[in-house]
Design a protein around this motif. Structure first.
Motif, PDB file in Angstrom:
ATOM      1  N   ASP A 174     -30.975  14.084  -5.210  1.00 50.67           N
ATOM      2  CA  ASP A 174     -31.899  15.179  -5.487  1.00 50.67           C
ATOM      3  C   ASP A 174     -32.717  15.437  -4.224  1.00 50.67           C
ATOM      4  OD1 ASP A 174     -34.140  16.746  -6.188  1.00 50.67           O
ATOM      5  OD2 ASP A 174     -34.100  16.025  -8.250  1.00 50.67           O
ATOM      6  N   VAL A 175     -32.396  16.539  -3.538  1.00 43.44           N
ATOM      7  CA  VAL A 175     -33.077  16.902  -2.297  1.00 43.44           C
ATOM      8  C   VAL A 175     -33.957  18.118  -2.565  1.00 43.44           C
ATOM      9  CG1 VAL A 175     -32.804  17.566   0.117  1.00 43.44           C
ATOM     10  CG2 VAL A 175     -31.132  16.027  -0.950  1.00 43.44           C
ATOM     11  N   ASP A 176     -35.256  17.902  -2.571  1.00 46.64           N
ATOM     12  CA  ASP A 176     -36.214  18.985  -2.829  1.00 46.64           C
ATOM     13  C   ASP A 176     -35.923  19.691  -4.152  1.00 46.64           C
ATOM     14  OD1 ASP A 176     -37.498  18.464  -0.393  1.00 46.64           O
ATOM     15  OD2 ASP A 176     -36.123  19.788   0.699  1.00 46.64           O
ATOM     16  N   GLY A 177     -35.594  18.891  -5.173  1.00 45.49           N
ATOM     17  CA  GLY A 177     -35.366  19.443  -6.497  1.00 45.49           C
ATOM     18  C   GLY A 177     -33.993  20.012  -6.729  1.00 45.49           C
ATOM     19  N   GLU A 178     -33.112  19.911  -5.735  1.00 43.96           N
ATOM     20  CA  GLU A 178     -31.752  20.447  -5.867  1.00 43.96           C
ATOM     21  C   GLU A 178     -30.724  19.323  -5.737  1.00 43.96           C
ATOM     22  OE1 GLU A 178     -28.651  23.461  -3.568  1.00 43.96           O
ATOM     23  OE2 GLU A 178     -30.778  23.480  -3.067  1.00 43.96           O
ATOM     24  N   PRO A 179     -29.918  19.068  -6.786  1.00 43.11           N
ATOM     25  CA  PRO A 179     -28.878  18.031  -6.684  1.00 43.11           C
ATOM     26  C   PRO A 179     -27.832  18.395  -5.631  1.00 43.11           C
ATOM     27  CG  PRO A 179     -29.279  18.646  -8.980  1.00 43.11           C
ATOM     28  CD  PRO A 179     -29.966  19.675  -8.123  1.00 43.11           C
ATOM     29  N   GLN A 180     -27.512  17.459  -4.762  1.00 52.26           N
ATOM     30  CA  GLN A 180     -26.500  17.677  -3.728  1.00 52.26           C
ATOM     31  C   GLN A 180     -25.519  16.521  -3.732  1.00 52.26           C
ATOM     32  OE1 GLN A 180     -27.928  18.762   0.164  1.00 52.26           O
ATOM     33  NE2 GLN A 180     -29.640  19.973  -0.650  1.00 52.26           N
ATOM     34  N   ARG A 181     -24.261  16.809  -3.338  1.00 50.90           N
ATOM     35  CA  ARG A 181     -23.210  15.801  -3.288  1.00 50.90           C
ATOM     36  C   ARG A 181     -22.924  15.405  -1.839  1.00 50.90           C
ATOM     37  NH1 ARG A 181     -21.984  18.627  -7.840  1.00 50.90           N
ATOM     38  NH2 ARG A 181     -21.115  17.426  -9.602  1.00 50.90           N
ATOM     39  N   PHE A 182     -22.685  14.110  -1.657  1.00 56.90           N
ATOM     40  CA  PHE A 182     -22.312  13.601  -0.343  1.00 56.90           C
ATOM     41  C   PHE A 182     -21.089  12.709  -0.525  1.00 56.90           C
ATOM     42  CE2 PHE A 182     -26.781  14.563  -0.200  1.00 56.90           C
ATOM     43  CZ  PHE A 182     -26.970  15.134   1.047  1.00 56.90           C
ATOM     44  N   TYR A 183     -20.121  12.895   0.375  1.00 58.83           N
ATOM     45  CA  TYR A 183     -18.863  12.158   0.279  1.00 58.83           C
ATOM     46  C   TYR A 183     -18.801  11.059   1.343  1.00 58.83           C
ATOM     47  CZ  TYR A 183     -17.554  15.874  -2.900  1.00 58.83           C
ATOM     48  OH  TYR A 183     -17.524  16.750  -3.965  1.00 58.83           O
ATOM     49  N   GLY A 184     -17.759  10.267   1.310  1.00 58.02           N
ATOM     50  CA  GLY A 184     -17.617   9.158   2.237  1.00 58.02           C
ATOM     51  C   GLY A 184     -17.505   9.606   3.677  1.00 58.02           C
ATOM     52  N   GLY A 185     -17.420   8.631   4.567  1.00 65.78           N
ATOM     53  CA  GLY A 185     -17.340   8.933   5.979  1.00 65.78           C
ATOM     54  C   GLY A 185     -18.429   8.176   6.721  1.00 65.78           C
ATOM     55  N   GLU A 186     -18.912   8.769   7.802  1.00 60.28           N
ATOM     56  CA  GLU A 186     -19.947   8.127   8.607  1.00 60.28           C
ATOM     57  C   GLU A 186     -21.305   8.331   7.970  1.00 60.28           C
ATOM     58  OE1 GLU A 186     -19.045   6.272  11.358  1.00 60.28           O
ATOM     59  OE2 GLU A 186     -17.143   6.672  10.404  1.00 60.28           O
ATOM     60  N   VAL A 187     -21.548   7.581   6.928  1.00 58.68           N
ATOM     61  CA  VAL A 187     -22.777   7.744   6.147  1.00 58.68           C
ATOM     62  C   VAL A 187     -23.472   6.409   6.021  1.00 58.68           C
ATOM     63  CG1 VAL A 187     -23.746   8.408   3.919  1.00 58.68           C
ATOM     64  CG2 VAL A 187     -21.785   9.655   4.835  1.00 58.68           C
ATOM     65  N   SER A 188     -24.763   6.402   6.231  1.00 55.70           N
ATOM     66  CA  SER A 188     -25.546   5.193   5.973  1.00 55.70           C
ATOM     67  C   SER A 188     -26.624   5.532   4.961  1.00 55.70           C
ATOM     68  CB  SER A 188     -26.182   4.665   7.281  1.00 55.70           C
ATOM     69  OG  SER A 188     -27.101   5.608   7.798  1.00 55.70           O
ATOM     70  N   LEU A 189     -27.048   4.533   4.230  1.00 60.77           N
ATOM     71  CA  LEU A 189     -27.997   4.767   3.143  1.00 60.77           C
ATOM     72  C   LEU A 189     -28.976   3.612   3.101  1.00 60.77           C
ATOM     73  CD1 LEU A 189     -28.645   6.477   0.536  1.00 60.77           C
ATOM     74  CD2 LEU A 189     -27.164   4.897  -0.690  1.00 60.77           C
ATOM     75  N   ARG A 190     -30.260   3.919   3.031  1.00 57.79           N
ATOM     76  CA  ARG A 190     -31.257   2.862   2.907  1.00 57.79           C
ATOM     77  C   ARG A 190     -32.455   3.386   2.144  1.00 57.79           C
ATOM     78  NH1 ARG A 190     -35.455   3.268   6.634  1.00 57.79           N
ATOM     79  NH2 ARG A 190     -35.198   4.853   8.241  1.00 57.79           N
ATOM     80  N   SER A 191     -33.197   2.469   1.560  1.00 57.34           N
ATOM     81  CA  SER A 191     -34.369   2.859   0.793  1.00 57.34           C
ATOM     82  C   SER A 191     -35.418   3.464   1.707  1.00 57.34           C
ATOM     83  CB  SER A 191     -34.945   1.645   0.068  1.00 57.34           C
ATOM     84  OG  SER A 191     -36.173   1.983  -0.544  1.00 57.34           O
ATOM     85  N   ALA A 192     -36.000   4.587   1.291  1.00 59.77           N
ATOM     86  CA  ALA A 192     -37.027   5.232   2.105  1.00 59.77           C
ATOM     87  C   ALA A 192     -38.315   4.439   2.103  1.00 59.77           C
ATOM     88  CB  ALA A 192     -37.286   6.645   1.589  1.00 59.77           C
ATOM     89  N   SER A 193     -38.470   3.518   1.137  1.00 56.67           N
ATOM     90  CA  SER A 193     -39.691   2.724   1.065  1.00 56.67           C
ATOM     91  C   SER A 193     -39.642   1.538   2.022  1.00 56.67           C
ATOM     92  CB  SER A 193     -39.893   2.208  -0.354  1.00 56.67           C
ATOM     93  OG  SER A 193     -38.802   1.421  -0.779  1.00 56.67           O
TER      94      SER A 193
END
Length: 326
Positions: A307-326
């Motif tokens: 949910d980016v600014d109230g809009e659901p968005q999809r992200f697929y595999g590849g060069e992606v990293s993910l971490r908690s914003a906190s």
């Protein structure tokens, strides 16, 4: 032949007790000089060898080496080819080198990798005889599109196998990591060969921290944990490396048969049940984009829902990293 002799030596020393040079020579049917030449190879593998005057040689703490019969017993009803190696560049690379000669379900396990790889070209730390480095080959029809969500389903298999040993609080971080209390416990690497739009072979690589030596872990650039530490923290029983390998083979082969027929949708809820950061603000970055949003979950194809600014968005595999914003 040299690897076979070295393995025989390791099998004798694996009990962690002292063995004299004379005893080792008798058990290996070789001279003490030949035994000494083999003993000198152990530090080259990163194996700690201890000697005591009048006592002989030992491996402090011992080793649980992989045993073909024990793995196959735990892996039933799987019945594929098992390549059990002492040292390889990587178990994925070993299967990728001969996909046409091996059928679906072929497995490669090594005591050590010299060029183990993680996602995005990172090095996978692979000390000798301490962790699990396992790859399985599987044939798919329909090319790359048939593989959507596969790495997530593999993560579910790893988590469920760990849970079968009594370990708790195992989480899955999209798309390839297995965590315990925000510390990396295992990782997944998929590689494909063949026709991207037709018949292809996929190698499913899994690395699990079983008993990571502190000296080997010094180059790991993120919080980590291994099964031995986790079991001790949770008061669970120690986990056999052979049993871990066998159960994972059985789980992966069963999942892959199911995945060929139905894809990721049937695995989605099992992944969500263990998903890290669900309902939390996270940061996601790709090669050309960075954004923050609330992690909603994944869809039936394994795409990340944010949910980016109230809009659901999809992200697929590849060069992606993910971490908690906190």
């Amino acid at each position: 032949m040299s690897d076979a002799v070295l393995m025989q030596l390791l099998q004798v020393l694996a009990d962690g007790r002292y063995h004299s040079g004379e005893e080792l020579g008798e058990r290996l049917s070789m001279s003490r000089t030949a035994v000494w030449k083999q003993l000198k190879k152990l530090p080259e593998l990163g194996v700690q060898l201890q000697s005591g005057r009048g006592q002989g040689y030992c491996l402090p703490g011992g080793l649980e080496l992989f045993e073909r019969a024990r793995i196959i017993q735990e892996a039933a009803p799987w019945c594929g080819d098992l390549l059990l190696e002492l040292v390889v560049d990587s178990t994925n690379a070993r299967l990728m080198a001969r996909p046409s000669a091996l059928g679906s379900g072929a497995v490669c396990i090594a005591e050590q990798q010299t060029a183990g790889r993680g996602r995005r070209g990172r090095t996978w730390i692979s000390p000798f005889g301490q962790n699990l480095y396992l790859s399985m080959l599987w044939q798919f029809e329909g090319g790359a599109s048939a593989l959507e969500g596969l790495s997530l389903a593999v993560g579910v298999c790893v988590a469920e196998v760990l849970e079968s040993f009594g370990l708790a609080d195992v989480q899955l971080k999209w798309p390839n990591d297995v965590l315990a209390n925000d510390r990396k416990l295992a990782g997944v690497l998929l590689e494909m060969t063949g026709d991207p739009s037709g018949t292809c072979q996929v190698v499913v690589g899994v690395g699990v921290n079983w008993r990571m030596p502190e000296e080997a872990a010094q180059s790991i650039d993120q919080p980590w944990v291994d099964i031995a530490r986790l079991a001790e923290e949770q008061g669970a029983q120690p986990v056999s490396r052979n049993a871990l390998a066998g159960r994972l083979i059985a789980s992966l082969s069963s999942m892959l048969e199911d995945f060929v027929a139905g894809g990721f949708s049937g695995w989605r809820q099992r992944w969500l049940h263990r998903a890290a950061f669900i309902g939390q603000l996270v940061e996601l970055s790709t090669a050309n984009r960075r954004c923050a949003g609330m992690l909603l979950g994944v869809d039936d194809a394994g795409a990340l829902l944010l949910d980016v600014d109230g809009e659901p968005q999809r992200f697929y595999g590849g060069e992606v990293s993910l971490r908690s914003a906190s």
